[in-house]
Design a protein around this motif. Structure first.
Motif, PDB file in Angstrom:
ATOM      1  N   VAL A  23      16.734   7.438  -1.746  1.00  0.00           N
ATOM      2  CA  VAL A  23      15.304   7.559  -1.444  1.00  0.00           C
ATOM      3  C   VAL A  23      15.072   8.561  -0.308  1.00  0.00           C
ATOM      4  O   VAL A  23      15.691   8.459   0.758  1.00  0.00           O
ATOM      5  CB  VAL A  23      14.700   6.183  -1.068  1.00  0.00           C
ATOM      6  CG1 VAL A  23      13.271   6.329  -0.555  1.00  0.00           C
ATOM      7  CG2 VAL A  23      14.736   5.242  -2.271  1.00  0.00           C
ATOM      8  N   THR A  24      14.198   9.522  -0.574  1.00  0.00           N
ATOM      9  CA  THR A  24      13.750  10.467   0.450  1.00  0.00           C
ATOM     10  C   THR A  24      12.231  10.381   0.521  1.00  0.00           C
ATOM     11  O   THR A  24      11.560  10.255  -0.503  1.00  0.00           O
ATOM     12  CB  THR A  24      14.191  11.907   0.103  1.00  0.00           C
ATOM     13  OG1 THR A  24      15.620  11.968   0.147  1.00  0.00           O
ATOM     14  CG2 THR A  24      13.621  12.932   1.071  1.00  0.00           C
ATOM     15  N   LYS A  25      11.722  10.424   1.753  1.00  0.00           N
ATOM     16  CA  LYS A  25      10.271  10.457   1.952  1.00  0.00           C
ATOM     17  C   LYS A  25       9.941  11.589   2.919  1.00  0.00           C
ATOM     18  O   LYS A  25      10.465  11.642   4.023  1.00  0.00           O
ATOM     19  CB  LYS A  25       9.783   9.110   2.528  1.00  0.00           C
ATOM     20  CG  LYS A  25       8.300   9.096   2.911  1.00  0.00           C
ATOM     21  CD  LYS A  25       7.376   9.276   1.723  1.00  0.00           C
ATOM     22  CE  LYS A  25       5.917   9.346   2.123  1.00  0.00           C
ATOM     23  NZ  LYS A  25       5.034   9.661   0.991  1.00  0.00           N
ATOM     24  N   ARG A  26       9.088  12.498   2.424  1.00  0.00           N
ATOM     25  CA  ARG A  26       8.657  13.618   3.266  1.00  0.00           C
ATOM     26  C   ARG A  26       7.175  13.526   3.553  1.00  0.00           C
ATOM     27  O   ARG A  26       6.390  13.139   2.698  1.00  0.00           O
ATOM     28  CB  ARG A  26       8.939  14.965   2.574  1.00  0.00           C
ATOM     29  CG  ARG A  26      10.395  15.290   2.404  1.00  0.00           C
ATOM     30  CD  ARG A  26      10.614  16.741   1.964  1.00  0.00           C
ATOM     31  NE  ARG A  26      11.994  16.914   1.515  1.00  0.00           N
ATOM     32  CZ  ARG A  26      12.398  16.744   0.264  1.00  0.00           C
ATOM     33  NH1 ARG A  26      11.515  16.406  -0.678  1.00  0.00           N
ATOM     34  NH2 ARG A  26      13.651  16.904  -0.066  1.00  0.00           N
ATOM     35  N   THR A  58       8.396   3.292   7.722  1.00  0.00           N
ATOM     36  CA  THR A  58       8.189   4.037   6.464  1.00  0.00           C
ATOM     37  C   THR A  58       8.912   3.341   5.313  1.00  0.00           C
ATOM     38  O   THR A  58       8.363   3.200   4.217  1.00  0.00           O
ATOM     39  CB  THR A  58       8.685   5.493   6.610  1.00  0.00           C
ATOM     40  OG1 THR A  58       8.002   6.091   7.710  1.00  0.00           O
ATOM     41  CG2 THR A  58       8.425   6.304   5.356  1.00  0.00           C
ATOM     42  N   MET A  62       6.940   1.766   2.047  1.00  0.00           N
ATOM     43  CA  MET A  62       7.277   2.133   0.666  1.00  0.00           C
ATOM     44  C   MET A  62       7.540   0.875  -0.177  1.00  0.00           C
ATOM     45  O   MET A  62       7.145   0.816  -1.332  1.00  0.00           O
ATOM     46  CB  MET A  62       8.490   3.073   0.637  1.00  0.00           C
ATOM     47  CG  MET A  62       8.177   4.480   1.126  1.00  0.00           C
ATOM     48  SD  MET A  62       9.487   5.688   0.789  1.00  0.00           S
ATOM     49  CE  MET A  62      10.811   5.112   1.799  1.00  0.00           C
ATOM     50  N   GLU A  67       3.116   3.631   0.727  1.00  0.00           N
ATOM     51  CA  GLU A  67       3.593   5.019   0.724  1.00  0.00           C
ATOM     52  C   GLU A  67       4.341   5.267  -0.577  1.00  0.00           C
ATOM     53  O   GLU A  67       5.073   4.397  -1.050  1.00  0.00           O
ATOM     54  CB  GLU A  67       4.557   5.282   1.903  1.00  0.00           C
ATOM     55  CG  GLU A  67       3.984   5.099   3.287  1.00  0.00           C
ATOM     56  CD  GLU A  67       3.006   6.188   3.688  1.00  0.00           C
ATOM     57  OE1 GLU A  67       2.838   7.163   2.926  1.00  0.00           O
ATOM     58  OE2 GLU A  67       2.401   6.047   4.769  1.00  0.00           O
ATOM     59  N   LYS A  68       4.176   6.461  -1.116  1.00  0.00           N
ATOM     60  CA  LYS A  68       4.895   6.854  -2.343  1.00  0.00           C
ATOM     61  C   LYS A  68       6.252   7.449  -1.970  1.00  0.00           C
ATOM     62  O   LYS A  68       6.369   8.160  -0.971  1.00  0.00           O
ATOM     63  CB  LYS A  68       4.088   7.921  -3.100  1.00  0.00           C
ATOM     64  CG  LYS A  68       2.830   7.361  -3.765  1.00  0.00           C
ATOM     65  CD  LYS A  68       3.129   6.910  -5.178  1.00  0.00           C
ATOM     66  CE  LYS A  68       1.865   6.538  -5.935  1.00  0.00           C
ATOM     67  NZ  LYS A  68       2.118   5.438  -6.871  1.00  0.00           N
ATOM     68  N   VAL A  69       7.244   7.184  -2.802  1.00  0.00           N
ATOM     69  CA  VAL A  69       8.573   7.776  -2.619  1.00  0.00           C
ATOM     70  C   VAL A  69       8.515   9.244  -3.041  1.00  0.00           C
ATOM     71  O   VAL A  69       7.962   9.562  -4.091  1.00  0.00           O
ATOM     72  CB  VAL A  69       9.610   7.009  -3.488  1.00  0.00           C
ATOM     73  CG1 VAL A  69      10.968   7.668  -3.452  1.00  0.00           C
ATOM     74  CG2 VAL A  69       9.699   5.554  -3.038  1.00  0.00           C
ATOM     75  N   THR A  70       9.096  10.143  -2.221  1.00  0.00           N
ATOM     76  CA  THR A  70       9.136  11.569  -2.597  1.00  0.00           C
ATOM     77  C   THR A  70      10.234  11.807  -3.635  1.00  0.00           C
ATOM     78  O   THR A  70      10.023  12.473  -4.635  1.00  0.00           O
ATOM     79  CB  THR A  70       9.393  12.452  -1.350  1.00  0.00           C
ATOM     80  OG1 THR A  70       8.471  12.080  -0.316  1.00  0.00           O
ATOM     81  CG2 THR A  70       9.197  13.925  -1.677  1.00  0.00           C
TER      82      THR A  70
END
Length: 375
Positions: A23-26, A58, A62, A67-70
Motif C-alpha cells: 500500500v502506497t498513499k500519496r 493515514t 484508509m 482516504e483512498k489508497v494510491t
C-alpha cells in the motif's frame, strides 16, 4: 492447565483479518505511506506507534474509508475494501475528540448509530444496556456529556463505537485528552473491554508507554514505513535498529566498531583509552564494521567500588540524578565525555543517598545486557 498463548501471527494456518498489500498513499508529491505490507489478526489489540507525521493516522483513515489508497490493496476478512464506502464497512472509528452529541443523553449517544440502522426499539434497548454495563455507565445513562467526567465521556464514545458490533474498531489517540493517572487506569479498562468483546482494536498513539501497555503487538513507524512489528517485550528487549531502541523507553547507545571474539561474541572498540566492550550477538558483524550497542539503564549496575568482574566495567563521575520515587536514574559522565545512564530500584526507604552528585563510580553490564545493532 496451561493457558494457550495468543499469537495468531505465529500460526501459518491463521488467516489475517486485515491485509495491507504493497500500500502506497500519496498526497501530491508527498508519500505518506510507502509500499507498506502488514497483516493484523482477529482479536488483536494492534498499536501503530510513531512520531507525528509518520503515517499512522493515514493508515487508519484508509482502513476506515476516509482516504483512498494510491497503490496496492487493503483487505478486510478477505475482501478488497477499496470500493466499499465508510458506512458499509464493518469498521468503526473512535476519535480523540470523542465527538459526542452534547444535546443527547449518554443513552441516546450510544443508541444513535443503532437508530440510524432502523433497529427495533427493544433491540436498541437491549444493546445499549449491554454497552452501558460493559463500560460501567449504567448510573449515568440519563446524563448529558457535560454532566460527566472526561474519563466517562471517553467510555461513552467507546460504548457508542462498539454498539454496532464492528469487526474492527479504530482508536485515534483515544486517551490523549485524559490526565496521566486517569489515562493509565483507562488503558486497563480498554484492554478488559477488548478482551470481553473479542473485537479487533487498532490504536494509533505516539505514547510508547500506552502502546506497550495495551497492545498484543506494536508496529513502530517512521516516514510512512513500518520499521519493526513485535510484541511489546520483543520491541523493548530486541529492537531491530537504533531508531526503534531509541523510540521505545530509555536507552544508552554506544557507537563503536566490531571485532570477532568467539562464537556469537564481539569486541566493540568505542571510547578513547577504554577497554573494548564485550557483547553477545546472534547478528553477524564483519571485522571493523560500524555497530551500535543499545543497553537499557536498568541493565547497568552502579557502584562506588570497582566490580570484581572487570568485563564491561567503566569508571565515571555522577553528573545528574533523577529521582522518580520507585527508581533513581544516574547520569554518569565517562572520561571521554560520553554519558551513561544507570538505573536502580529504590526498594528500601533511605534517608540519605549512598551515591550522590560528583561521586566517582563504576558502571558495569554483562555481555548479554545490550543488543548489538547495525544501524
Amino acid at each position: 492447565m496451561s493457558i494457550p498463548v495468543f499469537a495468531p501471527w505465529n500460526d501459518p494456518q491463521e488467516k489475517p483479518l486485515i491485509r495491507f498489500k504493497n500500500v502506497t498513499k500519496r498526497f501530491g508529491d508527498f508519500v505518506a505511506i510507502d509500499d507498506l505490507t502488514q497483516d493484523i489478526y482477529a482479536q488483536e489489540f494492534f498499536a501503530l506507534l510513531g512520531p507525528s507525521g509518520c503515517g499512522k493516522t493515514t493508515m487508519m483513515r484508509m482502513l476506515a474509508g476516509f482516504e483512498k489508497v494510491t497503490e496496492g490493496t487493503i483487505e478486510l476478512a478477505g475482501q478488497d475494501i477499496a470500493d466499499v464506502p465508510p458506512n458499509q464497512r464493518a469498521v468503526n472509528m473512535m476519535f480523540q475528540s470523542y465527538a459526542l452529541f452534547p444535546h443527547l443523553s449518554v443513552y441516546e449517544n450510544i443508541a444513535f448509530g443503532l437508530r440510524r440502522d432502523k433497529l427495533a426499539k427493544d433491540e436498541i434497548d437491549t444493546r445499549v444496556a449491554e454497552m452501558l454495563k460493559l463500560t460501567r455507565l449504567e448510573k449515568f445513562a440519563r446524563r448529558k456529556p457535560h454532566q460527566i467526567s472526561g474519563g466517562q465521556r471517553q467510555r461513552v464514545a467507546l460504548a457508542r463505537s462498539l454498539a454496532k458490533a464492528p469487526k474492527l474498531l479504530l482508536l485515534d489517540e483515544p486517551l490523549g485528552a485524559l490526565d496521566k493517572k486517569l489515562r493509565q487506569d483507562t488503558q486497563f479498562e480498554l484492554m478488559d473491554i477488548q478482551e470481553t468483546t473479542g473485537t479487533t482494536f487498532v490504536i494509533v498513539t505516539h505514547d510508547q508507554e500506552e502502546a506497550m501497555t495495551v497492545a498484543s503487538r506494536v508496529a513502530v513507524m517512521d516516514e510512512g514505513r513500518i520499521i519493526q512489528v513485535a510484541t511489546p517485550d520483543g520491541i523493548y528487549e530486541a529492537p531491530n535498529s537504533v531508531y526503534v531502541a531509541d523510540f521505545i523507553g530509555d536507552v544508552n547507545i554506544i557507537k563503536g566498531t566490531a571485532k570477532a571474539a568467539g562464537k556469537d561474541k564481539y569486541y566493540v572498540d568505542w571510547g578513547v583509552n577504554q577497554a573494548p566492550i564485550v557483547a553477545n550477538s546472534d547478528r553477524p558483524f564483519t571485522e571493523g564494521q560500524d555497530c551500535f550497542l543499545a543497553i537499557r539503564p536498568e541493565k547497568i549496575s552502579i557502584t562506588k567500588d570497582k566490580p570484581e568482574e572487570a568485563e564491561n566495567a567503566v569508571q565515571g563521575e555522577v553528573l545528574d540524578i533523577a529521582y522518580l520515587g520507585n527508581l533513581s536514574t544516574y547520569h554518569v559522565k565517562l572520561p571521554d565525555g560520553q554519558i551513561i545512564k544507570a538505573q536502580t530500584a529504590n526498594t528500601r526507604r533511605l534517608s540519605r543517598r549512598d551515591i550522590t552528585w560528583e561521586d566517582k563510580v563504576w558502571v558495569r553490564w554483562t555481555t548479554t545486557a545490550g543488543v548489538l545493532l547495525e544501524h
